[in-house]
Design a protein around this motif. Sequence first.
Motif, PDB file in Angstrom:
ATOM      1  N   CYS A 336      22.954  69.284  82.441  1.00 48.78           N
ATOM      2  CA  CYS A 336      24.114  68.554  82.963  1.00 48.78           C
ATOM      3  C   CYS A 336      24.233  67.146  82.384  1.00 48.78           C
ATOM      4  O   CYS A 336      25.167  66.407  82.738  1.00 48.78           O
ATOM      5  CB  CYS A 336      24.045  68.465  84.484  1.00 48.78           C
ATOM      6  SG  CYS A 336      24.211  70.043  85.340  1.00 48.78           S
ATOM      7  N   TYR A 338      22.058  64.546  82.756  1.00 47.03           N
ATOM      8  CA  TYR A 338      21.579  63.473  83.633  1.00 47.03           C
ATOM      9  C   TYR A 338      20.153  63.102  83.242  1.00 47.03           C
ATOM     10  O   TYR A 338      19.327  63.976  82.944  1.00 47.03           O
ATOM     11  CB  TYR A 338      21.574  63.937  85.098  1.00 47.03           C
ATOM     12  CG  TYR A 338      22.933  63.971  85.761  1.00 47.03           C
ATOM     13  CD1 TYR A 338      23.360  62.932  86.583  1.00 47.03           C
ATOM     14  CD2 TYR A 338      23.791  65.050  85.575  1.00 47.03           C
ATOM     15  CE1 TYR A 338      24.590  62.968  87.210  1.00 47.03           C
ATOM     16  CE2 TYR A 338      25.029  65.099  86.192  1.00 47.03           C
ATOM     17  CZ  TYR A 338      25.424  64.052  87.009  1.00 47.03           C
ATOM     18  OH  TYR A 338      26.644  64.089  87.622  1.00 47.03           O
ATOM     19  N   TRP A 344      22.263  62.409  90.034  1.00 46.78           N
ATOM     20  CA  TRP A 344      22.723  63.793  90.185  1.00 46.78           C
ATOM     21  C   TRP A 344      22.986  64.106  91.660  1.00 46.78           C
ATOM     22  O   TRP A 344      24.007  64.708  92.011  1.00 46.78           O
ATOM     23  CB  TRP A 344      21.663  64.739  89.627  1.00 46.78           C
ATOM     24  CG  TRP A 344      22.048  66.188  89.546  1.00 46.78           C
ATOM     25  CD1 TRP A 344      22.634  66.823  88.494  1.00 46.78           C
ATOM     26  CD2 TRP A 344      21.849  67.188  90.553  1.00 46.78           C
ATOM     27  NE1 TRP A 344      22.819  68.167  88.784  1.00 46.78           N
ATOM     28  CE2 TRP A 344      22.347  68.414  90.038  1.00 46.78           C
ATOM     29  CE3 TRP A 344      21.309  67.181  91.829  1.00 46.78           C
ATOM     30  CZ2 TRP A 344      22.315  69.611  90.756  1.00 46.78           C
ATOM     31  CZ3 TRP A 344      21.279  68.367  92.568  1.00 46.78           C
ATOM     32  CH2 TRP A 344      21.774  69.561  92.027  1.00 46.78           C
ATOM     33  N   ASP A 347      26.174  62.330  92.862  1.00 47.00           N
ATOM     34  CA  ASP A 347      27.387  62.992  92.372  1.00 47.00           C
ATOM     35  C   ASP A 347      27.605  64.337  93.066  1.00 47.00           C
ATOM     36  O   ASP A 347      28.749  64.734  93.320  1.00 47.00           O
ATOM     37  CB  ASP A 347      27.293  63.197  90.850  1.00 47.00           C
ATOM     38  CG  ASP A 347      27.497  61.896  90.079  1.00 47.00           C
ATOM     39  OD1 ASP A 347      27.827  60.877  90.725  1.00 47.00           O
ATOM     40  OD2 ASP A 347      27.303  61.902  88.846  1.00 47.00           O
ATOM     41  N   GLU A 351      31.135  64.746  94.713  1.00 49.56           N
ATOM     42  CA  GLU A 351      32.047  65.672  94.047  1.00 49.56           C
ATOM     43  C   GLU A 351      32.008  67.093  94.613  1.00 49.56           C
ATOM     44  O   GLU A 351      33.043  67.754  94.696  1.00 49.56           O
ATOM     45  CB  GLU A 351      31.723  65.719  92.547  1.00 49.56           C
ATOM     46  CG  GLU A 351      31.885  64.368  91.852  1.00 49.56           C
ATOM     47  CD  GLU A 351      31.471  64.408  90.392  1.00 49.56           C
ATOM     48  OE1 GLU A 351      31.587  65.484  89.765  1.00 49.56           O
ATOM     49  OE2 GLU A 351      31.019  63.363  89.878  1.00 49.56           O
ATOM     50  N   PHE A 389      29.199  73.015  90.816  1.00 50.10           N
ATOM     51  CA  PHE A 389      28.994  71.648  90.347  1.00 50.10           C
ATOM     52  C   PHE A 389      28.239  71.652  89.018  1.00 50.10           C
ATOM     53  O   PHE A 389      28.620  70.954  88.071  1.00 50.10           O
ATOM     54  CB  PHE A 389      28.223  70.850  91.399  1.00 50.10           C
ATOM     55  CG  PHE A 389      27.798  69.480  90.968  1.00 50.10           C
ATOM     56  CD1 PHE A 389      28.712  68.437  90.908  1.00 50.10           C
ATOM     57  CD2 PHE A 389      26.475  69.224  90.613  1.00 50.10           C
ATOM     58  CE1 PHE A 389      28.319  67.162  90.513  1.00 50.10           C
ATOM     59  CE2 PHE A 389      26.072  67.953  90.207  1.00 50.10           C
ATOM     60  CZ  PHE A 389      27.005  66.929  90.165  1.00 50.10           C
ATOM     61  N   SER A 392      30.397  72.749  86.190  1.00 43.74           N
ATOM     62  CA  SER A 392      31.371  71.734  85.799  1.00 43.74           C
ATOM     63  C   SER A 392      30.765  70.600  84.987  1.00 43.74           C
ATOM     64  O   SER A 392      31.475  69.876  84.284  1.00 43.74           O
ATOM     65  CB  SER A 392      32.054  71.142  87.048  1.00 43.74           C
ATOM     66  OG  SER A 392      31.155  70.298  87.760  1.00 43.74           O
ATOM     67  N   LYS A 393      29.438  70.467  85.045  1.00 34.93           N
ATOM     68  CA  LYS A 393      28.758  69.357  84.365  1.00 34.93           C
ATOM     69  C   LYS A 393      28.052  69.779  83.075  1.00 34.93           C
ATOM     70  O   LYS A 393      27.510  68.929  82.364  1.00 34.93           O
ATOM     71  CB  LYS A 393      27.709  68.736  85.303  1.00 34.93           C
ATOM     72  CG  LYS A 393      28.272  68.085  86.544  1.00 34.93           C
ATOM     73  CD  LYS A 393      29.045  66.818  86.212  1.00 34.93           C
ATOM     74  CE  LYS A 393      29.555  66.120  87.460  1.00 34.93           C
ATOM     75  NZ  LYS A 393      30.270  64.865  87.126  1.00 34.93           N
ATOM     76  N   ARG A 394      28.027  71.065  82.785  1.00 41.34           N
ATOM     77  CA  ARG A 394      27.285  71.535  81.613  1.00 41.34           C
ATOM     78  C   ARG A 394      27.775  70.843  80.333  1.00 41.34           C
ATOM     79  O   ARG A 394      28.981  70.635  80.141  1.00 41.34           O
ATOM     80  CB  ARG A 394      27.460  73.047  81.443  1.00 41.34           C
ATOM     81  CG  ARG A 394      26.622  73.887  82.409  1.00 41.34           C
ATOM     82  CD  ARG A 394      26.865  75.363  82.135  1.00 41.34           C
ATOM     83  NE  ARG A 394      26.200  76.225  83.083  1.00 41.34           N
ATOM     84  CZ  ARG A 394      24.985  76.725  82.932  1.00 41.34           C
ATOM     85  NH1 ARG A 394      24.313  76.425  81.819  1.00 41.34           N
ATOM     86  NH2 ARG A 394      24.456  77.523  83.831  1.00 41.34           N
TER      87      ARG A 394
END
Length: 395
Positions: A336, A338, A344, A347, A351, A389, A392-394
């Motif tokens: 992700c 981070y 993390w 968020d 989110e 989540f 969406s962060k990959r």
Amino acid sequence: MGFSKKVSSLKESATLQAAAKAKALKDQGVKVLNLSIGEPDFSTPKSIQNAAIKAIDNGASSFYTPATGLPELKQAIIDRTREDYGVTYQMNEVFVGSGAKFVLYALFQTLLNPGDEVIIPTPYWVSYSAQVELADGTPVFVETTQDNHYRVTVEELEQARTLKTQAIILNSPSNPTGSIYTAEELKKIGEWAASNNIYIIADDIYAKLVYNGNVFTSIVSLSDEIKQQTIVVNGVSKTYSMTGWRIGYALCQPEIVSQVSKVMSQSTGNPAAVSQYAAIEALSGSQAIVEEMRQTFETRLNDIFPIVQEIPGVRVEKPQGAFYLYLDIKETLDMCGYDNVTNWVNDLLEEAHVAVVTGEAFGTSHHVRMSYATDMDTLTQAIRQINEFIDSKRI
């Protein structure tokens, strides 16, 4: 006007801070799935509530009690400990405080002089190190690993020992990992501590919450020599779903109790009388509800664990007790983008509206703690939102 250096440098409890952030979002109308707080989601059993009501109705809860607790409550603690541990204590070897957290605080204030060291295996419950520092002691951390089931060895303890070592904290089952020490491991640690005149502070608050055939062993049951070296800390909050009642207790040598009583008398005074009467019923009444709640936690663990294992990048060992999952998310953080687990976690809450606790609060840099002391619908929905989540962060 300033503040003391001790308080100015003190961090807020990370678990309570996470719960407060979740509540603040809820107050804004956001539906937050809160897996951060460490308390059962059951109401206090009716028999215990009724004992408190009876104490109020007959006026028994209207007055001060001895600073270290009612004699009747001490006897109930002795009787429960004898039945559960097979070990007998006397009245002058018990004290009661306003929650197990304050019992630990009072112990550190009593046992430590400036510079005294307390060995704390990591990961550890968030307040251990802060409480040691508040007593002008020095926490000495000994890292454990998932490969060794997050349990410290005598060899590792010996490497950390110095002439200033005053105590070691053992929390079994563990918050946050759920790991349980075996009788053999405890015997080795107990004999090592006794031979070096080091106190063992045995935090047994999750002793009744053990699952899937695993066994809790009380370190004080292993020998008289180890018992004399050990301070057992326990309470009614987790076992009887009484977190708000604030009753904890310790069993230890009489000279420790006599010194702690000074701290109690000059700080909180007695724990709330009505809570003490409720605790008498909890400890001396039927224990059937304890087993019912334990079975519920065990079922939740067995149902949710395979789902948690499928979270991308996660490594996790199945807990043996307590009601937490401690997730190693190092690979998740990498995928992700981070480099900080707390970012993390923040968020994830902002989110995805899922609250967990950063592993940095427990002394590790790439873990999160997730409580399963909530219903399965909340747990499964939270896992679903965590997966979304991560997707969406990959990077």
